[in-house]
Design a protein around this motif. Structure first.
Motif, PDB file in Angstrom:
ATOM      1  N   CYS A  36       0.914  -1.140   0.027  1.00 36.88           N
ATOM      2  CA  CYS A  36       0.072  -0.035   0.050  1.00 36.88           C
ATOM      3  C   CYS A  36       1.016   1.189  -0.235  1.00 36.88           C
ATOM      4  CB  CYS A  36      -0.962  -0.050   1.140  1.00 36.88           C
ATOM      5  SG  CYS A  36      -1.841   1.627   1.327  1.00 36.88           S
ATOM      6  N   PRO A  37       0.594   2.275  -1.100  1.00 40.07           N
ATOM      7  CA  PRO A  37       1.713   3.481  -0.950  1.00 40.07           C
ATOM      8  C   PRO A  37       1.428   4.205   0.216  1.00 40.07           C
ATOM      9  CG  PRO A  37      -0.101   3.383  -2.757  1.00 40.07           C
ATOM     10  CD  PRO A  37       0.102   2.190  -2.169  1.00 40.07           C
ATOM     11  N   TYR A  38       0.225   4.306   0.593  1.00 36.55           N
ATOM     12  CA  TYR A  38      -0.265   5.300   1.908  1.00 36.55           C
ATOM     13  C   TYR A  38       0.338   4.895   3.120  1.00 36.55           C
ATOM     14  CZ  TYR A  38      -3.705   6.901  -1.674  1.00 36.55           C
ATOM     15  OH  TYR A  38      -4.121   7.191  -2.863  1.00 36.55           O
ATOM     16  N   ALA A  39       0.216   3.484   3.273  1.00 34.27           N
ATOM     17  CA  ALA A  39       0.920   3.003   4.534  1.00 34.27           C
ATOM     18  C   ALA A  39       2.590   2.970   4.216  1.00 34.27           C
ATOM     19  CB  ALA A  39       0.774   1.423   4.632  1.00 34.27           C
ATOM     20  N   GLN A  40       2.998   3.168   2.818  1.00 33.65           N
ATOM     21  CA  GLN A  40       4.523   3.223   2.814  1.00 33.65           C
ATOM     22  C   GLN A  40       4.693   4.586   3.419  1.00 33.65           C
ATOM     23  OE1 GLN A  40       5.651   2.704  -1.284  1.00 33.65           O
ATOM     24  NE2 GLN A  40       7.738   2.665  -0.658  1.00 33.65           N
ATOM     25  N   ARG A  41       3.844   5.337   3.207  1.00 38.68           N
ATOM     26  CA  ARG A  41       4.556   6.889   3.745  1.00 38.68           C
ATOM     27  C   ARG A  41       4.775   6.891   5.188  1.00 38.68           C
ATOM     28  NH1 ARG A  41      -0.589  10.177   1.189  1.00 38.68           N
ATOM     29  NH2 ARG A  41       0.411  10.877  -0.958  1.00 38.68           N
ATOM     30  N   ALA A  42       3.887   6.375   5.852  1.00 38.71           N
ATOM     31  CA  ALA A  42       3.948   6.225   7.364  1.00 38.71           C
ATOM     32  C   ALA A  42       5.358   5.424   7.783  1.00 38.71           C
ATOM     33  CB  ALA A  42       2.890   5.668   8.167  1.00 38.71           C
ATOM     34  N   TRP A  43       5.373   4.420   7.065  1.00 37.45           N
ATOM     35  CA  TRP A  43       6.648   3.280   7.313  1.00 37.45           C
ATOM     36  C   TRP A  43       7.890   3.980   7.081  1.00 37.45           C
ATOM     37  CZ3 TRP A  43       6.960  -1.741   3.921  1.00 37.45           C
ATOM     38  CH2 TRP A  43       7.691  -2.557   4.191  1.00 37.45           C
ATOM     39  N   ILE A  44       8.026   4.723   5.984  1.00 40.60           N
ATOM     40  CA  ILE A  44       9.448   5.332   5.614  1.00 40.60           C
ATOM     41  C   ILE A  44       9.415   6.490   6.751  1.00 40.60           C
ATOM     42  CG2 ILE A  44      10.504   7.149   3.972  1.00 40.60           C
ATOM     43  CD1 ILE A  44       8.676   6.150   1.806  1.00 40.60           C
ATOM     44  N   THR A  45       8.627   6.954   7.164  1.00 37.34           N
ATOM     45  CA  THR A  45       8.416   8.117   8.412  1.00 37.34           C
ATOM     46  C   THR A  45       9.107   7.491   9.612  1.00 37.34           C
ATOM     47  OG1 THR A  45       6.695   9.407   7.363  1.00 37.34           O
ATOM     48  CG2 THR A  45       7.437  10.111   9.566  1.00 37.34           C
ATOM     49  N   ARG A  46       8.357   6.313   9.788  1.00 37.77           N
ATOM     50  CA  ARG A  46       9.098   5.624  10.895  1.00 37.77           C
ATOM     51  C   ARG A  46      10.475   5.045  11.132  1.00 37.77           C
ATOM     52  NH1 ARG A  46      10.616  -0.265  10.888  1.00 37.77           N
ATOM     53  NH2 ARG A  46       9.931  -1.160  12.994  1.00 37.77           N
ATOM     54  N   ASN A  47      10.792   4.771   9.708  1.00 42.82           N
ATOM     55  CA  ASN A  47      12.241   4.369   9.766  1.00 42.82           C
ATOM     56  C   ASN A  47      13.313   5.557   9.923  1.00 42.82           C
ATOM     57  OD1 ASN A  47      11.251   1.751   9.251  1.00 42.82           O
ATOM     58  ND2 ASN A  47      11.539   1.737   6.762  1.00 42.82           N
ATOM     59  N   TYR A  48      12.919   6.385   9.199  1.00 42.14           N
ATOM     60  CA  TYR A  48      13.791   7.672   9.221  1.00 42.14           C
ATOM     61  C   TYR A  48      13.936   8.275  10.559  1.00 42.14           C
ATOM     62  CZ  TYR A  48      16.028  12.025   7.419  1.00 42.14           C
ATOM     63  OH  TYR A  48      16.705  12.925   7.044  1.00 42.14           O
ATOM     64  N   LYS A  49      12.869   8.424  11.294  1.00 37.68           N
ATOM     65  CA  LYS A  49      12.828   8.922  12.550  1.00 37.68           C
ATOM     66  C   LYS A  49      13.746   7.947  13.631  1.00 37.68           C
ATOM     67  CE  LYS A  49      11.317  12.312  13.793  1.00 37.68           C
ATOM     68  NZ  LYS A  49      11.629  13.535  13.794  1.00 37.68           N
ATOM     69  N   LEU A  50      13.442   6.756  13.447  1.00 37.69           N
ATOM     70  CA  LEU A  50      14.268   5.868  14.232  1.00 37.69           C
ATOM     71  C   LEU A  50      15.471   5.441  13.976  1.00 37.69           C
ATOM     72  CD1 LEU A  50      10.937   3.347  15.235  1.00 37.69           C
ATOM     73  CD2 LEU A  50      11.936   5.853  16.237  1.00 37.69           C
ATOM     74  N   ASN A  51      15.831   5.755  12.659  1.00 37.06           N
ATOM     75  CA  ASN A  51      17.114   5.422  12.209  1.00 37.06           C
ATOM     76  C   ASN A  51      17.541   4.071  12.123  1.00 37.06           C
ATOM     77  OD1 ASN A  51      19.841   5.243  11.141  1.00 37.06           O
ATOM     78  ND2 ASN A  51      20.343   6.987  12.630  1.00 37.06           N
ATOM     79  N   LEU A  52      16.883   3.131  11.296  1.00 45.32           N
ATOM     80  CA  LEU A  52      17.294   1.863  11.147  1.00 45.32           C
ATOM     81  C   LEU A  52      18.733   1.240  11.119  1.00 45.32           C
ATOM     82  CD1 LEU A  52      14.236   0.236   9.207  1.00 45.32           C
ATOM     83  CD2 LEU A  52      14.639   0.306  11.651  1.00 45.32           C
ATOM     84  N   CYS A  53      19.727   2.135  10.959  1.00 47.93           N
ATOM     85  CA  CYS A  53      21.124   2.123  10.870  1.00 47.93           C
ATOM     86  C   CYS A  53      21.409   1.537  12.706  1.00 47.93           C
ATOM     87  CB  CYS A  53      22.016   3.218  10.559  1.00 47.93           C
ATOM     88  SG  CYS A  53      21.664   3.581   8.898  1.00 47.93           S
ATOM     89  N   ILE A  54      20.661   1.907  13.375  1.00 50.40           N
ATOM     90  CA  ILE A  54      21.022   1.531  14.932  1.00 50.40           C
ATOM     91  C   ILE A  54      19.917   0.389  15.223  1.00 50.40           C
ATOM     92  CG2 ILE A  54      21.079   2.536  17.046  1.00 50.40           C
ATOM     93  CD1 ILE A  54      21.216   5.278  16.002  1.00 50.40           C
ATOM     94  N   MET A  55      20.691  -0.871  15.618  1.00 45.74           N
ATOM     95  CA  MET A  55      19.999  -1.947  15.781  1.00 45.74           C
ATOM     96  C   MET A  55      19.045  -1.809  17.116  1.00 45.74           C
ATOM     97  SD  MET A  55      19.538  -5.084  14.636  1.00 45.74           S
ATOM     98  CE  MET A  55      21.103  -5.441  13.886  1.00 45.74           C
ATOM     99  N   GLY A  56      17.944  -2.231  16.702  1.00 49.57           N
ATOM    100  CA  GLY A  56      16.934  -2.202  17.946  1.00 49.57           C
ATOM    101  C   GLY A  56      15.905  -1.129  18.039  1.00 49.57           C
ATOM    102  N   LEU A  57      16.318  -0.059  17.537  1.00 46.97           N
ATOM    103  CA  LEU A  57      15.448   1.191  17.326  1.00 46.97           C
ATOM    104  C   LEU A  57      13.929   0.967  16.812  1.00 46.97           C
ATOM    105  CD1 LEU A  57      17.626   4.354  17.262  1.00 46.97           C
ATOM    106  CD2 LEU A  57      16.706   3.183  19.293  1.00 46.97           C
ATOM    107  N   GLN A  58      14.069   0.189  15.751  1.00 49.61           N
ATOM    108  CA  GLN A  58      12.853  -0.341  15.066  1.00 49.61           C
ATOM    109  C   GLN A  58      11.689  -0.792  16.102  1.00 49.61           C
ATOM    110  OE1 GLN A  58      15.762  -1.638  14.552  1.00 49.61           O
ATOM    111  NE2 GLN A  58      15.353  -3.789  13.770  1.00 49.61           N
ATOM    112  N   GLU A  59      12.028  -1.445  17.444  1.00 50.23           N
ATOM    113  CA  GLU A  59      10.925  -1.825  18.334  1.00 50.23           C
ATOM    114  C   GLU A  59      10.358  -0.640  18.826  1.00 50.23           C
ATOM    115  OE1 GLU A  59      10.138  -5.063  18.542  1.00 50.23           O
ATOM    116  OE2 GLU A  59      11.343  -5.080  16.917  1.00 50.23           O
TER     117      GLU A  59
END
Length: 244
Positions: A36-59
């Motif tokens: 879903c492209p609309y869900a993708q918007r929120a997913w990208i935002t979540r990833n960007y804010k939590l910085n998936l380069c740092i292990m564990g923050l996605q939780e």
């Protein structure tokens, strides 16, 4: 954000036979659908804010994928009565609507800000985002008509907008909420026009080409990309039955 090169594990989508998670237990959950492209918007935002380069923050914001073709009844009954994605379960409430969620996640979680403070950029960003729904509606309509001719003025408008600021390759120069609002659709139409109509939407549009190249270096986005073949098949079934 530089690419980390490690794909976050994607949980299996929940279906009509899936039990609900322990709702409203203090866990922050982002309900999405992978295609879903609309869900993708929120997913990208979540990833960007939590910085998936740092292990564990996605939780900090747990992904809960939903199978929209076989969605669980409890999602509508107990989580989000509108029965759409995305939605965010946070602090005992549920928030929906993808554009609202970009701003909500940006404002309520630590991480780099996605809304610029520069007044000119802020005003232009609001203008672009206010147009995104009508723009995407016109792009989908073009698929059912003379696609290349009807969509070309829209792609030209992207090229023009990308030239507004010269301090970076994105709509407001630096990566922002505007890019998140548009990129799920640019991704899809770039792929569909190439695969179905044999047309490169970046031809004669160097800024759009650079935008696509540069956004694909941002891990927060690339983590959310959908399989190209599945994407084309999905669009053929939904919008282009004559192309099957």
């Amino acid at each position: 954000m530089a690419t980390a090169g490690v794909q976050e594990a994607r949980p299996a989508p929940l279906t009509s036979t899936s039990e609900p998670p322990p709702l409203f237990d203090g866990t922050t959950r982002l309900y999405i659908c992978y295609y879903c492209p609309y869900a993708q918007r929120a997913w990208i935002t979540r990833n960007y804010k939590l910085n998936l380069c740092i292990m564990g923050l996605q939780e900090k914001i747990k992904l809960v994928p939903i199978d929209l073709g076989n969605r669980p009844a409890w999602y509508k009954e107990k989580v989000y009565p509108q029965n759409k994605v995305p939605s965010l379960e946070h602090n005992g409430k549920v928030i929906g609507e993808s554009l609202d969620l970009i701003k909500y996640i940006d404002a309520n979680f630590e991480g780099p800000s996605l809304v610029p403070t520069d007044p000119a950029k802020k005003e232009f960003g609001e203008q672009l985002v206010s147009q995104v729904d009508s723009v995407t509606t016109d792009l989908y309509a073009a698929l059912k008509g003379d696609a290349i001719r009807q969509a070309s003025p829209i792609f030209d408008s992207f090229e023009n907008a990308l030239g507004k600021f010269d301090d970076g390759p994105f709509f407001l120069g630096q990566f922002s909420w505007v890019d998140i609002a548009y990129v799920p659709f640019i991704e899809r139409f770039h792929v569909v026009f190439a695969e179905v109509f044999k047309h490169d939407i970046t031809e004669g549009r160097p800024k759009l080409r650079t935008f696509i190249e540069e956004v694909n270096k941002i891990d927060a986005y690339t983590q959310t990309r959908f399989d190209t073949k599945e994407l084309v098949d999905l669009y053929k079934r939904r919008f282009l039955p004559q192309q099957q």
